[in-house]
Scaffold this motif. Structure first.
Motif, short mmCIF file in Angstrom:
data_model
loop_
_atom_site.label_atom_id
_atom_site.label_comp_id
_atom_site.label_asym_id
_atom_site.label_seq_id
_atom_site.Cartn_x
_atom_site.Cartn_y
_atom_site.Cartn_z
N LEU A 173 0.90 -1.27 -0.02
CA LEU A 173 -0.03 0.06 -0.03
C LEU A 173 0.84 1.23 -0.18
CD1 LEU A 173 -2.86 -0.83 2.46
CD2 LEU A 173 -3.13 -0.47 -0.06
N MET A 174 1.94 1.31 0.61
CA MET A 174 2.81 2.44 0.77
C MET A 174 3.58 2.69 -0.62
SD MET A 174 4.56 1.89 4.50
CE MET A 174 5.63 3.32 4.12
N ALA A 175 3.90 1.56 -1.20
CA ALA A 175 4.49 1.48 -2.59
C ALA A 175 3.57 1.94 -3.64
CB ALA A 175 5.03 0.12 -2.78
N LEU A 176 2.13 1.47 -3.48
CA LEU A 176 1.27 1.88 -4.34
C LEU A 176 1.07 3.41 -4.43
CD1 LEU A 176 -1.03 1.37 -6.41
CD2 LEU A 176 -2.96 1.18 -4.18
N LYS A 177 1.00 4.20 -3.31
CA LYS A 177 0.88 5.59 -3.09
C LYS A 177 2.03 6.28 -4.16
CE LYS A 177 -1.13 5.47 1.55
NZ LYS A 177 -0.95 6.13 3.00
N THR A 178 3.39 5.61 -4.01
CA THR A 178 4.32 6.53 -4.88
C THR A 178 4.14 6.17 -6.26
OG1 THR A 178 5.84 6.13 -2.84
CG2 THR A 178 6.75 6.22 -5.16
N GLN A 179 3.65 4.86 -6.72
CA GLN A 179 3.38 4.31 -7.97
C GLN A 179 2.24 5.39 -8.44
OE1 GLN A 179 3.01 0.44 -9.42
NE2 GLN A 179 4.87 -0.21 -8.12
N LEU A 180 1.25 5.60 -7.89
CA LEU A 180 0.19 6.49 -8.40
C LEU A 180 0.54 7.83 -8.69
CD1 LEU A 180 -2.87 5.20 -5.89
CD2 LEU A 180 -2.66 4.94 -8.47
N GLN A 181 1.43 8.36 -7.98
CA GLN A 181 2.02 9.72 -8.09
C GLN A 181 2.66 10.01 -9.23
OE1 GLN A 181 4.01 10.80 -4.57
NE2 GLN A 181 2.26 11.37 -3.33
N ILE A 182 3.59 8.84 -9.70
CA ILE A 182 4.39 8.64 -10.99
C ILE A 182 3.36 8.30 -12.16
CG2 ILE A 182 6.39 8.03 -12.04
CD1 ILE A 182 7.43 7.19 -9.11
N TYR A 183 2.48 7.52 -11.79
CA TYR A 183 1.73 6.75 -12.82
C TYR A 183 0.87 8.06 -13.49
CZ TYR A 183 -3.00 5.03 -14.35
OH TYR A 183 -4.04 4.76 -15.13
N ILE A 184 0.08 8.91 -12.71
CA ILE A 184 -0.83 10.00 -13.16
C ILE A 184 0.12 10.97 -13.75
CG2 ILE A 184 -0.92 11.35 -11.26
CD1 ILE A 184 -3.58 10.50 -13.79
N MET A 185 1.20 11.39 -13.62
CA MET A 185 1.90 12.42 -14.36
C MET A 185 2.43 11.67 -15.54
SD MET A 185 4.27 14.22 -11.62
CE MET A 185 5.36 12.84 -10.76
N ASP A 186 2.76 10.44 -15.68
CA ASP A 186 3.24 9.79 -16.65
C ASP A 186 2.16 9.74 -18.08
OD1 ASP A 186 4.61 8.36 -18.87
OD2 ASP A 186 4.75 6.40 -17.59
N MET A 187 0.87 9.45 -17.46
CA MET A 187 -0.39 9.08 -18.11
C MET A 187 -0.61 10.18 -18.66
SD MET A 187 -1.16 5.78 -18.03
CE MET A 187 0.74 5.72 -18.03
N ARG A 188 -0.73 11.49 -18.06
CA ARG A 188 -1.29 12.61 -18.58
C ARG A 188 -0.22 13.42 -19.64
NH1 ARG A 188 -3.79 15.08 -12.94
NH2 ARG A 188 -5.86 13.95 -13.25
N SER A 189 0.97 12.93 -19.54
CA SER A 189 1.83 13.41 -20.36
C SER A 189 2.32 12.90 -21.71
CB SER A 189 3.41 13.73 -19.62
OG SER A 189 3.78 12.61 -19.23
N SER A 190 1.66 11.53 -21.68
CA SER A 190 2.11 10.49 -22.67
C SER A 190 0.89 10.85 -24.03
CB SER A 190 1.98 9.12 -22.27
OG SER A 190 2.31 8.30 -23.54
N THR A 191 1.16 10.83 -24.91
CA THR A 191 0.57 10.81 -26.16
C THR A 191 -0.20 9.38 -26.42
OG1 THR A 191 2.46 10.50 -27.71
CG2 THR A 191 1.66 12.83 -27.31
N GLU A 192 0.44 8.44 -26.25
CA GLU A 192 -0.20 6.93 -26.27
C GLU A 192 -1.39 6.87 -25.41
OE1 GLU A 192 3.26 4.89 -25.19
OE2 GLU A 192 3.98 4.46 -27.15
N PHE A 193 -1.78 7.75 -24.32
CA PHE A 193 -2.72 7.12 -23.66
C PHE A 193 -3.89 8.59 -23.65
CE2 PHE A 193 0.55 4.83 -21.74
CZ PHE A 193 -0.10 3.77 -21.21
#
Length: 570
Positions: free
Chosen positions: A487-507
């Motif tokens: 759960l602690m690792a998930l919180k960190t992954q979610l922060q990086i994940y959402i920035m990656d998704m919103r900046s990627s043209t593939e998504f």
């Protein structure tokens, strides 16, 4: 055939000569005295061990290239009929010199020529037998192998033709057998007719099937047809189970009566495959003698055990809302959740929506009156074929007029004649303003929170629905998959994940969570954000509808109908 006493060249009887060689044959071959009695062998100068024969018994034995011993392939095969010509032996055999002791009198090499003898001597006969034995292409085993290979080829052609026929009939849901399958029948049934059609259009199949097949290997018997069907079922189910693998999955269950009035339980698995696609696969029907929750649970356990599925991997349950299924205390969903708390039950959305609309309609006077009128029309018109025809004619005239006035759109599949169905709680209905409260009453708090949390994964409009806190809350619903450390690792992954998704043209321009899962697999993001992808998987395998199970019952009624109601459960 008994032993006969004859006289050899030395004046002694053949039986006495054989007796004198008993000890030598026994020690040279390792045979028992009873078998050694029948032998009198020799070794050629070239070192090839060959077998000779006694004057009363002619035998041929397999030999090997060795200087001083005799090798027998089978002592049971040494007898030959008395009618065969007996080779010349006499003194030419030289006793034990060429079978046990070995030749050492090199001062008289002419003894070797005496041993070889004439064309009909025991030595030359044995050499001929040895040469014949060495020619494997003339061996009886080679002869049978050639025929066996051809038989195997013919059988494979015949079997593949039968399998093709079975697959076609299974895909189309057609009957296999006919009322009269004799050769003189005008209609032998679908299986034989299609097999004959294949034979008429393929010479290779024609040569090995039907009348051209062996009488005991035609592959047309009803038991053979059932075996092939059962094999197809097993292979199909095994392919589904292999595709599921170790993935998490949900189960969709419903029961219904078949044409023979047997209660059948249909089971469908819902999972996410390796490509990120949501898959629903029917794995079987299970005949249940009782529809109680305990009986259904036992049947489900048997099905899981049969296919090697573990209830610990179960993450969702989908039913139609029957009391034996969704019962809060003794229902099937409760029995399963007692073993696995993460197997959340979701009432079929389609059923919930329809039931909510019907409940709202009954509370609205005008809508309730409308449905009462519709019920009366269905009852009056449906009871008479003449009234049905009149209604069809009136409807046709009104449709034609509307099309001419451009009041109705035209196109393929539109304005088709349909049949009126009788009123039911899961039929009829429309959307009304009062349905919202009724819908809220049909979702419990856990389900509502679960659904609201997973909605935050939706990628529409550049992930505007994203909420990290709700997604962490969603993970907390599955303690088996998310430990405190994860759960602690998930919180960190979610922060990086959402920035990656919103900046990627593939998504960009994704439509729904299912598109998100497939795109993550395509771009390898499922390996970069494994915990986020696990959340996506858990959201996708939650069953939202039991439509696949309902289609299974529709197919069951089509296959097992009133004319084929003696079909087995398998």
């Amino acid at each position: 055939m008994g032993l006969r006493g004859t006289t050899g060249a030395g004046g002694e009887s053949s039986s006495d000569s054989d007796s004198s060689l008993l000890s030598a044959a026994t020690s040279a071959t390792g045979a028992s005295p009873a078998d050694a009695w029948k032998l009198n062998g020799c070794t050629t100068c070239s070192g090839v061990a060959v077998a000779a024969v006694s004057p009363t018994i002619l035998s041929i034995v397999q030999v090997i290239n060795a200087p001083s011993f005799l090798m027998l392939s089978s002592l049971a095969d040494i007898f030959t009929p008395d009618t065969r010509q007996i080779p010349e032996i006499g003194e030419q055999a030289s006793g034990e010199i060429f079978t046990k002791n070995g030749f050492s009198n090199w001062k008289k090499p002419e003894r070797l020529e005496e041993h070889v003898g004439g064309p009909n001597s025991a030595h030359n006969k044995a050499v001929g037998y040895c040469e014949d034995l060495m020619k494997q292409e003339q061996h009886v085993r080679t002869f049978f192998n050639k025929h066996s290979d051809q038989d195997r080829k013919d059988y494979r052609i015949r079997l593949f033709a039968s399998i093709d026929v079975v697959r076609l009939l299974l895909e189309q849901g057609l009957a296999f057998r006919g009322h009269d399958e004799s050769d003189n029948s005008s209609n032998q049934g679908n299986y034989l007719r299609i097999l004959r059609f294949l034979a008429d259009h393929n010479e290779d199949i024609k040569k090995v099937t039907l009348k051209n097949a062996p009488g005991n290997n035609m592959l047309t018997a009803p038991s053979i047809q059932k075996d092939i069907v059962r094999a197809c079922s097993i292979e199909t189910t095994n392919a589904i189970i292999r595709d599921v693998g170790d993935a998490l999955f949900s189960v969709l269950v419903d029961e219904s009566r078949d044409a023979s009035m047997k209660e059948q339980m249909a089971v469908v698995l819902r999972y996410v495959d390796k490509n990120g696609s949501v898959i629903e696969r029917f794995i079987g029907l299970k005949h249940v003698t009782s529809t109680t929750a305990i009986s259904l649970k036992e049947a489900l356990d048997q099905l899981f055990s049969k296919h090697g599925l573990s209830i610990s991997r179960l993450r969702g349950q989908g039913y139609d809302g029957a009391s034996n299924m969704q019962g809060e205390f003794n229902g099937l969903r409760t029995l399963i959740m007692n073993e696995n708390e993460c197997a959340y039950y979701i009432h079929c959305f389609a059923h919930q929506l329809q039931l909510a609309i019907v409940a709202v309609a009954k509370k609205h006077d005008q809508v309730n009156s409308f449905f009462n009128v519709v019920v009366n029309v269905v009852n009056v018109v449906g009871a008479s074929c003449k009234r049905r025809d009149i209604l069809r004619e009136k409807q046709l005239l009104s449709v034609v007029e509307a099309l001419e006035n451009d009041d109705l759109p035209s196109g393929q599949g539109q304005n088709q004649e349909i049949t009126l169905k009788r009123f039911g709680d899961t039929r009829w209905g429309s959307h009304y303003d009062l349905q919202l409260q009724e819908l809220n009453n049909r979702f419990n708090e856990v389900n509502m929170e679960l659904l609201l949390c997973l909605a935050c994964l939706c990628p529409n409009d550049a992930f505007t629905a994203f909420d990290k806190d709700k997604l962490v809350r969603l993970a907390q619903f599955y303690p088996k998959d998310f430990s405190p450390i994860k759960l602690m690792a998930l919180k960190t992954q979610l922060q990086i994940y959402i920035m990656d998704m919103r900046s990627s043209t593939e998504f960009v321009e994704l439509k729904g969570i299912s598109d998100l899962a497939k795109r993550m697999v395509e771009t390898k993001k499922d390996k970069v954000y494994p915990l986020v992808y696990l959340l996506v998987t858990l959201a996708l395998i939650l069953p939202v509808s039991t439509a696949t199970v309902e289609r299974t019952f529709s197919a069951m009624k089509f296959v097992k109908n009133e004319l084929r109601n003696r079909m087995g459960d398998e």
